[in-house]
Motif scaffolding. Structure first.
Motif, PDB file in Angstrom:
ATOM      1  N   UNK A  20       0.896  -1.160   0.000  1.00 55.66           N
ATOM      2  CA  UNK A  20       0.000   0.000   0.000  1.00 55.66           C
ATOM      3  C   UNK A  20       0.928   1.202   0.000  1.00 55.66           C
ATOM      4  N   UNK A  21       0.800   2.058  -1.006  1.00 56.59           N
ATOM      5  CA  UNK A  21       1.768   3.150  -1.169  1.00 56.59           C
ATOM      6  C   UNK A  21       1.537   4.314  -0.221  1.00 56.59           C
ATOM      7  N   UNK A  22       0.331   4.386   0.403  1.00 52.07           N
ATOM      8  CA  UNK A  22       0.041   5.554   1.231  1.00 52.07           C
ATOM      9  C   UNK A  22       0.052   6.826   0.415  1.00 52.07           C
ATOM     10  N   UNK A  23       0.887   7.787   0.840  1.00 49.30           N
ATOM     11  CA  UNK A  23       0.887   9.114   0.195  1.00 49.30           C
ATOM     12  C   UNK A  23       1.639   9.154  -1.129  1.00 49.30           C
ATOM     13  N   UNK A  24       2.367   8.061  -1.474  1.00 52.66           N
ATOM     14  CA  UNK A  24       3.147   8.081  -2.718  1.00 52.66           C
ATOM     15  C   UNK A  24       2.229   7.713  -3.885  1.00 52.66           C
ATOM     16  N   UNK A  25       1.315   8.625  -4.169  1.00 52.32           N
ATOM     17  CA  UNK A  25       0.349   8.377  -5.219  1.00 52.32           C
ATOM     18  C   UNK A  25      -0.121   9.714  -5.768  1.00 52.32           C
ATOM     19  N   UNK A  26      -0.930   9.617  -6.800  1.00 53.69           N
ATOM     20  CA  UNK A  26      -1.504  10.817  -7.395  1.00 53.69           C
ATOM     21  C   UNK A  26      -3.007  10.625  -7.448  1.00 53.69           C
ATOM     22  N   UNK A  27      -3.725  11.732  -7.285  1.00 54.42           N
ATOM     23  CA  UNK A  27      -5.198  11.670  -7.261  1.00 54.42           C
ATOM     24  C   UNK A  27      -5.765  10.899  -8.449  1.00 54.42           C
ATOM     25  N   UNK A  28      -5.105  11.064  -9.606  1.00 57.58           N
ATOM     26  CA  UNK A  28      -5.639  10.425 -10.821  1.00 57.58           C
ATOM     27  C   UNK A  28      -5.588   8.901 -10.733  1.00 57.58           C
ATOM     28  N   UNK A  29      -4.803   8.357  -9.785  1.00 57.14           N
ATOM     29  CA  UNK A  29      -4.710   6.898  -9.643  1.00 57.14           C
ATOM     30  C   UNK A  29      -5.621   6.380  -8.533  1.00 57.14           C
ATOM     31  N   UNK A  52      -2.567   8.814   4.239  1.00 57.83           N
ATOM     32  CA  UNK A  52      -1.271   8.737   4.924  1.00 57.83           C
ATOM     33  C   UNK A  52      -1.503   8.834   6.428  1.00 57.83           C
ATOM     34  N   UNK A  53      -0.476   8.519   7.235  1.00 64.20           N
ATOM     35  CA  UNK A  53      -0.630   8.699   8.679  1.00 64.20           C
ATOM     36  C   UNK A  53      -0.951  10.157   9.022  1.00 64.20           C
ATOM     37  N   UNK A  54      -0.288  11.088   8.310  1.00 62.37           N
ATOM     38  CA  UNK A  54      -0.507  12.518   8.528  1.00 62.37           C
ATOM     39  C   UNK A  54      -0.575  13.216   7.179  1.00 62.37           C
ATOM     40  N   UNK A  55      -1.215  14.377   7.151  1.00 61.59           N
ATOM     41  CA  UNK A  55      -1.413  15.089   5.876  1.00 61.59           C
ATOM     42  C   UNK A  55      -0.154  15.875   5.500  1.00 61.59           C
ATOM     43  N   UNK A  56       0.914  15.155   5.227  1.00 64.71           N
ATOM     44  CA  UNK A  56       2.191  15.782   4.842  1.00 64.71           C
ATOM     45  C   UNK A  56       2.545  15.271   3.452  1.00 64.71           C
ATOM     46  N   UNK A  57       2.729  16.207   2.541  1.00 72.41           N
ATOM     47  CA  UNK A  57       3.047  15.814   1.165  1.00 72.41           C
ATOM     48  C   UNK A  57       4.507  15.386   1.063  1.00 72.41           C
ATOM     49  N   UNK A  58       4.752  14.321   0.305  1.00 74.33           N
ATOM     50  CA  UNK A  58       6.127  13.848   0.112  1.00 74.33           C
ATOM     51  C   UNK A  58       6.765  14.571  -1.064  1.00 74.33           C
ATOM     52  N   UNK A  59       8.050  14.857  -0.924  1.00 73.42           N
ATOM     53  CA  UNK A  59       8.805  15.325  -2.104  1.00 73.42           C
ATOM     54  C   UNK A  59       9.220  14.066  -2.842  1.00 73.42           C
ATOM     55  N   UNK A  60       8.308  13.590  -3.679  1.00 70.46           N
ATOM     56  CA  UNK A  60       8.545  12.315  -4.360  1.00 70.46           C
ATOM     57  C   UNK A  60       7.698  12.278  -5.622  1.00 70.46           C
ATOM     58  N   UNK A  74      -1.641  14.266   0.669  1.00 72.51           N
ATOM     59  CA  UNK A  74      -2.524  13.218   1.196  1.00 72.51           C
ATOM     60  C   UNK A  74      -3.453  13.750   2.290  1.00 72.51           C
ATOM     61  N   UNK A  75      -4.473  12.972   2.622  1.00 70.15           N
ATOM     62  CA  UNK A  75      -5.267  13.283   3.821  1.00 70.15           C
ATOM     63  C   UNK A  75      -4.933  12.254   4.888  1.00 70.15           C
ATOM     64  N   UNK A 122     -10.365   3.887   9.759  1.00 66.43           N
ATOM     65  CA  UNK A 122      -9.844   3.523   8.440  1.00 66.43           C
ATOM     66  C   UNK A 122      -8.591   2.654   8.564  1.00 66.43           C
ATOM     67  N   UNK A 123      -7.831   2.873   9.636  1.00 69.92           N
ATOM     68  CA  UNK A 123      -6.607   2.084   9.835  1.00 69.92           C
ATOM     69  C   UNK A 123      -6.983   0.609   9.996  1.00 69.92           C
ATOM     70  N   UNK A 124      -8.002   0.341  10.808  1.00 70.83           N
ATOM     71  CA  UNK A 124      -8.391  -1.071  10.943  1.00 70.83           C
ATOM     72  C   UNK A 124      -8.921  -1.627   9.625  1.00 70.83           C
ATOM     73  N   UNK A 125      -9.530  -0.768   8.809  1.00 70.51           N
ATOM     74  CA  UNK A 125      -9.988  -1.201   7.483  1.00 70.51           C
ATOM     75  C   UNK A 125      -8.819  -1.611   6.595  1.00 70.51           C
TER      76      UNK A 125
END
Ligand SMILES: Cc1cc2nc3c(=O)[nH]c(=O)nc-3n(C[C@H](O)[C@H](O)[C@H](O)COP(=O)(O)O)c2cc1C
Length: 351
Positions: A80-89, A98-106, A125-126, A132-135
């Motif tokens: 599960x990539x978490x925040x390493x994604x783009x909205x279009x995907x 993501x655990x926290x709403x911090x954008x990655x420089x990636x 990310x949000x 949701x974590x248990x989900x």
């Protein structure tokens, strides 16, 4: 053979070209599949395979059958990539989680409908709500069950390289104040919840984990990597895992890379992975060639050596290492996306 994303599975379903690629490499002692998404939300790149649809399970069945018929073994790397994604995907074009709403420089890798591709900035990310974590832990369990249906010999949990589990582990990407954030024991909780549920689902002997204690991949950082990963190793001792897989240094880069002033002590981490029956297999990766691999085994620094890029360019890598034959050079331009070129057309010795 290391997990290697190749972006050649349109619609997230393994196809005949993928079957051929893995079949060619079946002489590896163990193939670890490319990172495989547990859900649509877990996807961060175009054309990577998933394991959350019946079509993908059928596609993987063809891969695992071919590998087994050629005498090989194959684990599925669950991702599960978490925040390493783009909205279009993401489902409904939502922000990634993501655990926290911090954008990655990636960067994420996308393939457009006209066939062109590009590396683009990941989206903001949000943060995940507790329910949701248990989900997501349940998504991991379901995906692990599906790997057995798909014929895999086991699962490697991808907890490395700055993806969702690693985002929970490292302090730079986890600013939660609940049970899943703060002290390192809390940051490791998500990972242990997943290790527990997958090993209960498919058996601990079929379950393995990949960690990259100091890798800065995908913009993650921790102030106290030694304390964090010694703790993780000590707690992993309680599980009867197939192996623990360590990426040493910066993934795909400097093997001596360190986060913080102190060099990371992998031997110390391994010592804390204490197994009374001595069965805790320790796999290492990153920049290994023949001499370095032989040295690591002779000095008993590891039980297993994992090769990535050399396996892309040399389907018969095992044979070449055995007889000390020269290796084919890697074509960097055909790593991500494309067709058979740079994928299934690397020559074998005498072929
Ligand atoms: C094309 C490519 C794709 C990769 N995909 C993954 C992946 O899906 N999962 C993962 O954990 N690491 C991935 N990695 C990292 C490799 O597994 C490995 O750690 C890295 O290449 C260093 O090992 P090597 O020096 O033997 O190549 C990838 C690396 C490359 C070059």
């Amino acid at each position: 053979m290391a997990p290697l994303m190749r972006n050649r599975s349109p619609n997230n379903v393994p196809n005949e070209l993928n079957v051929e690629y893995y079949r060619q490499r079946a002489s590896a002692g163990l193939i670890i599949s490319e990172a495989t998404a547990i859900t649509e939300q877990g996807q961060g790149y175009s054309n990577v395979p998933g394991i959350y649809t019946d079509e993908a399970v059928e596609g993987w069945q063809n891969v695992t059958r071919a590998v087994h018929e050629a005498g090989g073994k194959i684990f599925c790397q669950l991702q599960h990539v978490g925040r390493i994604s783009h909205k279009s995907l993401q489902p409904f074009g939502d922000p990634p989680v993501a655990p926290s709403a911090i954008q990655a420089k990636a960067k994420s890798f996308v393939v457009y409908s006209d066939g062109t591709s590009d590396f683009i900035e990941t989206s903001l990310p949000r943060h995940l709500k507790p329910f949701e974590i248990s989900g997501i832990i349940e998504d991991y369990r379901r995906a692990a069950a599906r790997t057995l249906e798909a014929g895999f010999d086991g699962v490697e949990i991808h907890a490395a390289n700055g993806y969702l589990i690693d985002q929970f582990l490292r302090s730079s990407s986890n600013q939660r104040t609940d049970l899943y954030g703060g002290p390192l024991e809390n940051r490791a909780r998500f990972m242990f919840d997943i290790v527990g549920c997958i090993s209960r689902e498919i058996g601990p002997g079929r379950t393995a984990i990949r960690l990259s204690p100091v890798a800065p991949s995908n913009d993650v950082h921790d102030e106290r990597p030694q304390a964090l990963y010694n703790y993780i190793a000590s707690q992993l001792s309680a599980y009867d895992l197939a192996y623990v897989h360590i990426v040493e240094g910066a993934t795909g880069g400097d093997r001596t890379y360190q986060q913080g002033p102190e060099p990371f002590d992998y031997a110390e981490m391994r010592e804390t992975y204490y197994r009374t029956d001595g069965s805790g297999a320790w796999m290492v990766n990153n920049g290994y060639d023949r001499p370095l691999a032989i040295e690591a085994l002779e000095k008993e620094r590891a039980d297993l050596i994992c090769f990535g890029r050399p396996f892309i360019a040399n389907p018969d890598l095992v044979r070449r290492l055995r007889i000390n034959a020269p290796l084919n050079a890697l074509d960097q331009r055909t790593l991500f996306g494309g067709d058979a070129k740079g994928y299934t057309d690397y020559p074998v010795l005498g072929g």
